[in-house]
Design a protein around this motif. Structure first.
Motif, PDB file in Angstrom:
ATOM      1  N   TYR A  22       0.839  -1.204   0.000  1.00 34.10           N
ATOM      2  CA  TYR A  22       0.000   0.000   0.000  1.00 34.10           C
ATOM      3  C   TYR A  22       0.872   1.252   0.000  1.00 34.10           C
ATOM      4  O   TYR A  22       0.595   2.208  -0.724  1.00 34.10           O
ATOM      5  CB  TYR A  22      -0.962   0.009   1.195  1.00 34.10           C
ATOM      6  CG  TYR A  22      -2.303  -0.597   0.890  1.00 34.10           C
ATOM      7  CD1 TYR A  22      -3.418   0.201   0.676  1.00 34.10           C
ATOM      8  CD2 TYR A  22      -2.468  -1.974   0.799  1.00 34.10           C
ATOM      9  CE1 TYR A  22      -4.663  -0.346   0.395  1.00 34.10           C
ATOM     10  CE2 TYR A  22      -3.701  -2.538   0.515  1.00 34.10           C
ATOM     11  CZ  TYR A  22      -4.790  -1.720   0.306  1.00 34.10           C
ATOM     12  OH  TYR A  22      -6.025  -2.269   0.020  1.00 34.10           O
ATOM     13  N   LEU A  25       2.189   1.680  -3.499  1.00 32.66           N
ATOM     14  CA  LEU A  25       1.153   2.137  -4.423  1.00 32.66           C
ATOM     15  C   LEU A  25       0.758   3.592  -4.159  1.00 32.66           C
ATOM     16  O   LEU A  25       0.447   4.331  -5.100  1.00 32.66           O
ATOM     17  CB  LEU A  25      -0.063   1.213  -4.359  1.00 32.66           C
ATOM     18  CG  LEU A  25       0.183  -0.205  -4.900  1.00 32.66           C
ATOM     19  CD1 LEU A  25      -0.981  -1.122  -4.576  1.00 32.66           C
ATOM     20  CD2 LEU A  25       0.474  -0.193  -6.394  1.00 32.66           C
ATOM     21  N   ASP A  28       3.415   5.687  -5.761  1.00 33.73           N
ATOM     22  CA  ASP A  28       3.165   5.773  -7.207  1.00 33.73           C
ATOM     23  C   ASP A  28       2.225   6.933  -7.537  1.00 33.73           C
ATOM     24  O   ASP A  28       2.283   7.495  -8.624  1.00 33.73           O
ATOM     25  CB  ASP A  28       2.549   4.473  -7.743  1.00 33.73           C
ATOM     26  CG  ASP A  28       3.548   3.331  -7.822  1.00 33.73           C
ATOM     27  OD1 ASP A  28       4.759   3.565  -7.637  1.00 33.73           O
ATOM     28  OD2 ASP A  28       3.096   2.187  -8.053  1.00 33.73           O
ATOM     29  N   GLU A  29       1.357   7.273  -6.582  1.00 34.65           N
ATOM     30  CA  GLU A  29       0.412   8.385  -6.744  1.00 34.65           C
ATOM     31  C   GLU A  29       0.972   9.690  -6.170  1.00 34.65           C
ATOM     32  O   GLU A  29       0.245  10.661  -6.016  1.00 34.65           O
ATOM     33  CB  GLU A  29      -0.923   8.045  -6.069  1.00 34.65           C
ATOM     34  CG  GLU A  29      -1.628   6.843  -6.648  1.00 34.65           C
ATOM     35  CD  GLU A  29      -1.985   7.022  -8.108  1.00 34.65           C
ATOM     36  OE1 GLU A  29      -2.431   8.130  -8.481  1.00 34.65           O
ATOM     37  OE2 GLU A  29      -1.797   6.062  -8.883  1.00 34.65           O
ATOM     38  N   ILE A 153      -4.227  -5.696  -7.953  1.00 33.47           N
ATOM     39  CA  ILE A 153      -3.559  -4.396  -8.102  1.00 33.47           C
ATOM     40  C   ILE A 153      -4.564  -3.344  -8.572  1.00 33.47           C
ATOM     41  O   ILE A 153      -4.628  -2.236  -8.020  1.00 33.47           O
ATOM     42  CB  ILE A 153      -2.363  -4.501  -9.065  1.00 33.47           C
ATOM     43  CG1 ILE A 153      -1.281  -5.411  -8.480  1.00 33.47           C
ATOM     44  CG2 ILE A 153      -1.799  -3.113  -9.386  1.00 33.47           C
ATOM     45  CD1 ILE A 153      -0.214  -5.836  -9.474  1.00 33.47           C
ATOM     46  N   LYS A 154      -5.351  -3.691  -9.576  1.00 36.52           N
ATOM     47  CA  LYS A 154      -6.352  -2.770 -10.114  1.00 36.52           C
ATOM     48  C   LYS A 154      -7.374  -2.388  -9.040  1.00 36.52           C
ATOM     49  O   LYS A 154      -7.741  -1.210  -8.897  1.00 36.52           O
ATOM     50  CB  LYS A 154      -7.051  -3.415 -11.311  1.00 36.52           C
ATOM     51  CG  LYS A 154      -8.061  -2.532 -11.979  1.00 36.52           C
ATOM     52  CD  LYS A 154      -8.676  -3.235 -13.182  1.00 36.52           C
ATOM     53  CE  LYS A 154      -9.764  -2.370 -13.808  1.00 36.52           C
ATOM     54  NZ  LYS A 154     -10.429  -3.038 -14.908  1.00 36.52           N
ATOM     55  N   LYS A 157      -5.701  -0.096  -6.397  1.00 37.59           N
ATOM     56  CA  LYS A 157      -5.496   1.252  -6.951  1.00 37.59           C
ATOM     57  C   LYS A 157      -6.805   2.034  -6.976  1.00 37.59           C
ATOM     58  O   LYS A 157      -6.823   3.232  -6.661  1.00 37.59           O
ATOM     59  CB  LYS A 157      -4.885   1.168  -8.348  1.00 37.59           C
ATOM     60  CG  LYS A 157      -3.410   0.839  -8.334  1.00 37.59           C
ATOM     61  CD  LYS A 157      -2.840   0.839  -9.745  1.00 37.59           C
ATOM     62  CE  LYS A 157      -1.332   0.612  -9.712  1.00 37.59           C
ATOM     63  NZ  LYS A 157      -0.743   0.698 -11.055  1.00 37.59           N
ATOM     64  N   ALA A 161      -7.554   5.409  -4.845  1.00 37.63           N
ATOM     65  CA  ALA A 161      -8.026   6.628  -5.524  1.00 37.63           C
ATOM     66  C   ALA A 161      -9.288   7.172  -4.847  1.00 37.63           C
ATOM     67  O   ALA A 161      -9.416   8.384  -4.623  1.00 37.63           O
ATOM     68  CB  ALA A 161      -8.276   6.361  -7.004  1.00 37.63           C
TER      69      ALA A 161
END
Length: 166
Positions: A22, A25, A28-29, A153-154, A157, A161
Motif C-alpha cells: 500500500y 502504491l 506511485d500516486e 492491483i487494479k 489502486k 483513488a
C-alpha cells in the motif's frame, strides 16, 4: 499524512507485506505515507515509548489505512490494545480510515472488518465504505512480497483513488 497500520505483532506476516505494498502504491500516486508496524512497537501499556509512537504515527495522521489480518474470526488483540491505550479523544475522532482485511482463507477477514468498523465508528471516525477483503493473500504476492495479481492491483489502486478523494 497517511499512517498505514499493519495490525499484527507477528513477525514476517502477510499483513506487513500488504502494508508495504500500500505504501508503494501510494508513492506511485505521489502520496507520502508512513507505516506503523505493530511487530515493531509495544502497545501493551501507555508509557513514554507509547506516547512517542502515538505522537509520531497517530496524532500527526490525517488519514489511516488499517491492514487487518483475521484472528479467530475478528481482528487482533494487539490492534485493540493500540486503540485502548491511545488518547482516544485526541487521536481518532473525525479522522478518515480505509480498511483492508487479509487472510490465507477464503473470506479476507470480512467479519473482522465488520467488528473493527463498529469500534472505529464508536470512536467517531469516518470509515470509507470500500472495505477490501483480500482472500488467499499468500497467493497474491511473489517471493519479493510484491503483488502479482493484476486484478488485485487494479482493485487496490481504485480503492486508494477513492480514499484520496474521501
Amino acid at each position: 499524512m497517511i499512517t498505514i497500520i499493519a495490525g499484527t505483532n507477528r513477525k514476517g506476516s502477510n499483513t506487513k507485506k500488504v502494508a508495504l505494498e500500500y505504501k508503494r502504491l501510494l508513492l506511485d500516486e505521489k502520496v507520502e505515507s508512513q507505516i506503523l508496524a505493530l511487530d515493531e512497537q509495544s502497545v501493551y501499556e501507555r508509557n513514554e515509548a507509547f506516547e512517542k509512537m502515538e505522537t509520531d504515527f497517530l496524532k500527526t495522521a490525517d488519514k489511516f489505512i488499517f491492514i487487518v489480518p483475521e484472528y479467530n474470526g475478528s481482528y487482533p488483540g494487539v490492534l485493540k490494545m493500540l486503540i485502548d491505550n491511545s488518547d482516544v479523544s485526541k487521536v481518532w475522532p473525525s479522522k478518515k480510515v480505509l480498511l483492508t482485511g487479509v487472510s490465507t482463507g477464503r473470506a479476507g477477514n470480512i467479519r473482522g472488518l465488520e467488528h473493527l468498523t463498529g469500534s472505529l465508528l464508536h470512536l467517531k471516525m469516518n470509515v470509507h465504505p470500500n472495505r477490501l477483503p483480500l482472500s488467499v493473500v499468500h497467493t497474491l504476492l511473489n517471493d519479493d512480497a510484491i503483488f502479482i495479481d493484476e486484478g488485485t492491483i487494479k482493485t487496490i489502486k481504485a480503492q486508494i483513488a477513492e480514499f484520496l478523494n474521501f
